[in-house]
Design a protein around this motif. Structure first.
Motif, PDB file in Angstrom:
ATOM      1  N   VAL A 271       0.881  -1.335  -0.165  1.00 42.17           N
ATOM      2  CA  VAL A 271       0.023  -0.008  -0.082  1.00 42.17           C
ATOM      3  C   VAL A 271       0.860   1.405   0.058  1.00 42.17           C
ATOM      4  CG1 VAL A 271      -1.676   1.367   1.485  1.00 42.17           C
ATOM      5  CG2 VAL A 271      -2.094  -1.188   0.965  1.00 42.17           C
ATOM      6  N   SER A 272       1.913   1.254   0.634  1.00 42.63           N
ATOM      7  CA  SER A 272       2.963   2.419   0.770  1.00 42.63           C
ATOM      8  C   SER A 272       3.442   2.594  -0.554  1.00 42.63           C
ATOM      9  CB  SER A 272       4.081   2.130   1.868  1.00 42.63           C
ATOM     10  OG  SER A 272       4.837   3.268   1.939  1.00 42.63           O
ATOM     11  N   VAL A 273       3.908   1.503  -1.185  1.00 43.75           N
ATOM     12  CA  VAL A 273       4.406   1.708  -2.481  1.00 43.75           C
ATOM     13  C   VAL A 273       3.535   2.159  -3.567  1.00 43.75           C
ATOM     14  CG1 VAL A 273       5.411   0.463  -4.596  1.00 43.75           C
ATOM     15  CG2 VAL A 273       6.217  -0.191  -2.194  1.00 43.75           C
ATOM     16  N   LEU A 274       2.166   1.637  -3.535  1.00 44.13           N
ATOM     17  CA  LEU A 274       1.170   2.304  -4.461  1.00 44.13           C
ATOM     18  C   LEU A 274       0.951   3.808  -4.024  1.00 44.13           C
ATOM     19  CD1 LEU A 274      -1.229  -0.783  -4.099  1.00 44.13           C
ATOM     20  CD2 LEU A 274       0.081   0.043  -6.017  1.00 44.13           C
ATOM     21  N   MET A 275       0.923   4.198  -2.812  1.00 43.66           N
ATOM     22  CA  MET A 275       0.581   5.681  -2.651  1.00 43.66           C
ATOM     23  C   MET A 275       1.703   6.527  -2.942  1.00 43.66           C
ATOM     24  SD  MET A 275      -0.924   5.050   1.354  1.00 43.66           S
ATOM     25  CE  MET A 275      -1.251   6.714   1.740  1.00 43.66           C
ATOM     26  N   HIS A 276       2.823   6.132  -3.235  1.00 38.29           N
ATOM     27  CA  HIS A 276       3.867   6.813  -3.910  1.00 38.29           C
ATOM     28  C   HIS A 276       4.090   6.682  -5.315  1.00 38.29           C
ATOM     29  CE1 HIS A 276       5.064   6.661   0.569  1.00 38.29           C
ATOM     30  NE2 HIS A 276       5.503   7.960   0.243  1.00 38.29           N
ATOM     31  N   ASP A 277       2.837   6.403  -5.961  1.00 39.57           N
ATOM     32  CA  ASP A 277       2.794   6.090  -7.361  1.00 39.57           C
ATOM     33  C   ASP A 277       3.953   5.176  -7.964  1.00 39.57           C
ATOM     34  OD1 ASP A 277       0.669   7.883  -7.832  1.00 39.57           O
ATOM     35  OD2 ASP A 277       1.859   9.552  -8.107  1.00 39.57           O
ATOM     36  N   SER A 278       4.322   4.152  -7.152  1.00 40.73           N
ATOM     37  CA  SER A 278       5.452   3.255  -7.904  1.00 40.73           C
ATOM     38  C   SER A 278       4.647   1.777  -7.902  1.00 40.73           C
ATOM     39  CB  SER A 278       6.304   3.107  -6.558  1.00 40.73           C
ATOM     40  OG  SER A 278       7.032   4.348  -6.520  1.00 40.73           O
ATOM     41  N   LEU A 279       5.588   0.704  -8.431  1.00 44.57           N
ATOM     42  CA  LEU A 279       4.717  -0.239  -8.900  1.00 44.57           C
ATOM     43  C   LEU A 279       5.081  -1.337  -8.195  1.00 44.57           C
ATOM     44  CD1 LEU A 279       6.019   0.133 -12.566  1.00 44.57           C
ATOM     45  CD2 LEU A 279       4.113   0.862 -11.645  1.00 44.57           C
ATOM     46  N   ILE A 280       3.979  -2.389  -7.839  1.00 47.20           N
ATOM     47  CA  ILE A 280       3.996  -3.514  -7.130  1.00 47.20           C
ATOM     48  C   ILE A 280       3.817  -4.558  -8.150  1.00 47.20           C
ATOM     49  CG2 ILE A 280       3.366  -2.713  -4.812  1.00 47.20           C
ATOM     50  CD1 ILE A 280       0.799  -4.299  -5.404  1.00 47.20           C
ATOM     51  N   VAL A 281       4.441  -6.029  -7.889  1.00 46.07           N
ATOM     52  CA  VAL A 281       4.213  -6.910  -8.547  1.00 46.07           C
ATOM     53  C   VAL A 281       3.487  -8.064  -7.349  1.00 46.07           C
ATOM     54  CG1 VAL A 281       4.888  -9.485  -9.519  1.00 46.07           C
ATOM     55  CG2 VAL A 281       5.987  -7.107 -10.220  1.00 46.07           C
ATOM     56  N   TYR A 282       2.370  -8.295  -7.746  1.00 47.74           N
ATOM     57  CA  TYR A 282       1.232  -9.340  -6.850  1.00 47.74           C
ATOM     58  C   TYR A 282       0.748 -10.445  -7.428  1.00 47.74           C
ATOM     59  CZ  TYR A 282      -2.641  -6.797  -9.137  1.00 47.74           C
ATOM     60  OH  TYR A 282      -3.539  -6.449 -10.079  1.00 47.74           O
ATOM     61  N   PRO A 283       0.413 -11.682  -6.719  1.00 48.98           N
ATOM     62  CA  PRO A 283      -0.037 -12.625  -6.940  1.00 48.98           C
ATOM     63  C   PRO A 283      -1.674 -12.572  -7.182  1.00 48.98           C
ATOM     64  CG  PRO A 283       0.406 -12.892  -4.641  1.00 48.98           C
ATOM     65  CD  PRO A 283       0.899 -11.465  -5.091  1.00 48.98           C
ATOM     66  N   THR A 284      -2.188 -13.179  -8.257  1.00 47.46           N
ATOM     67  CA  THR A 284      -3.715 -13.090  -8.331  1.00 47.46           C
ATOM     68  C   THR A 284      -4.029 -14.858  -8.483  1.00 47.46           C
ATOM     69  OG1 THR A 284      -3.741 -13.133 -10.875  1.00 47.46           O
ATOM     70  CG2 THR A 284      -3.591 -11.067  -9.619  1.00 47.46           C
TER      71      THR A 284
END
Length: 190
Positions: free
Chosen positions: A8-21
């Motif tokens: 969430v912190s990464v997302l809040m800083h307009d940065s990118l996450i790789v996440y499992p679905t």
């Protein structure tokens, strides 16, 4: 700080996450931030004219970002959460860059706890495109996530079959993926 909070912190800083679905690894960014969305296109080397889907945590969030009628809602409640991307009319809150200028948006509710927890805690949709270069192999493992990112959440080996993409305006399958036969039968009988 747990991994969800870090994401969430990464997302809040307009940065990118790789996440499992429940299908493959996704590349996530704030779906309301043009700056973050441009980073997704750049990371994937994707043509800006090609739309990018988003992931939401529940039906309420889906309804907040799209225009859906009763017929669409019946389909959505039947198949989501799950390996399906529904293409529906986007509300004006969705940046035009995500729709590729079509006014339509692909939306998923992943049937994966980590993905939904991130979106719930972030309290906004995130991008739901594969964590690979455009046209590359769909990433099933963290090692196959070749795009630049700021945080990777390891969910182990994932099923690897992409979601089935369904245009709910025309009631047609745009891309066959997981559960495509079941979805096709449902579309024909409803």
């Amino acid at each position: 700080m747990d991994i969800i909070e870090r994401a969430v912190s990464v997302l809040m800083h307009d940065s990118l996450i790789v996440y499992p679905t429940d299908t493959i690894y996704g590349l996530g960014a704030d779906a309301f931030s043009e700056e973050a969305i441009v980073k997704v296109y750049e990371a994937k080397k994707r043509d800006l004219a090609k739309p990018i889907s988003i992931a939401v945590s529940d039906f309420e969030m889906l309804a907040a970002v799209s225009h859906i009628d009763t017929r669409m809602e019946v389909f959505i409640r039947r198949f989501l959460p799950g390996p399906v991307t529904v293409v529906v009319p986007a509300r004006k809150t969705i940046p035009g860059i995500l729709t590729g200028g079509t006014g339509m948006i692909g939306i998923r509710i992943p049937a994966h706890d980590i993905a939904r927890q991130i979106i719930e805690r972030f309290d906004a949709p995130i991008t739901a495109t594969s964590a690979n270069f455009s046209g590359g192999k769909d990433p099933q493992t963290p090692d196959e996530c070749t795009v630049p990112h700021d945080l990777l959440i390891d969910g182990g080996k994932l099923p690897g079959t992409p979601s089935t993409v369904v245009d709910l305006i025309t009631k047609t399958i745009v891309r066959r993926g997981a559960n495509a036969d079941t979805i096709e039968k449902f579309l024909k009988s409803n």
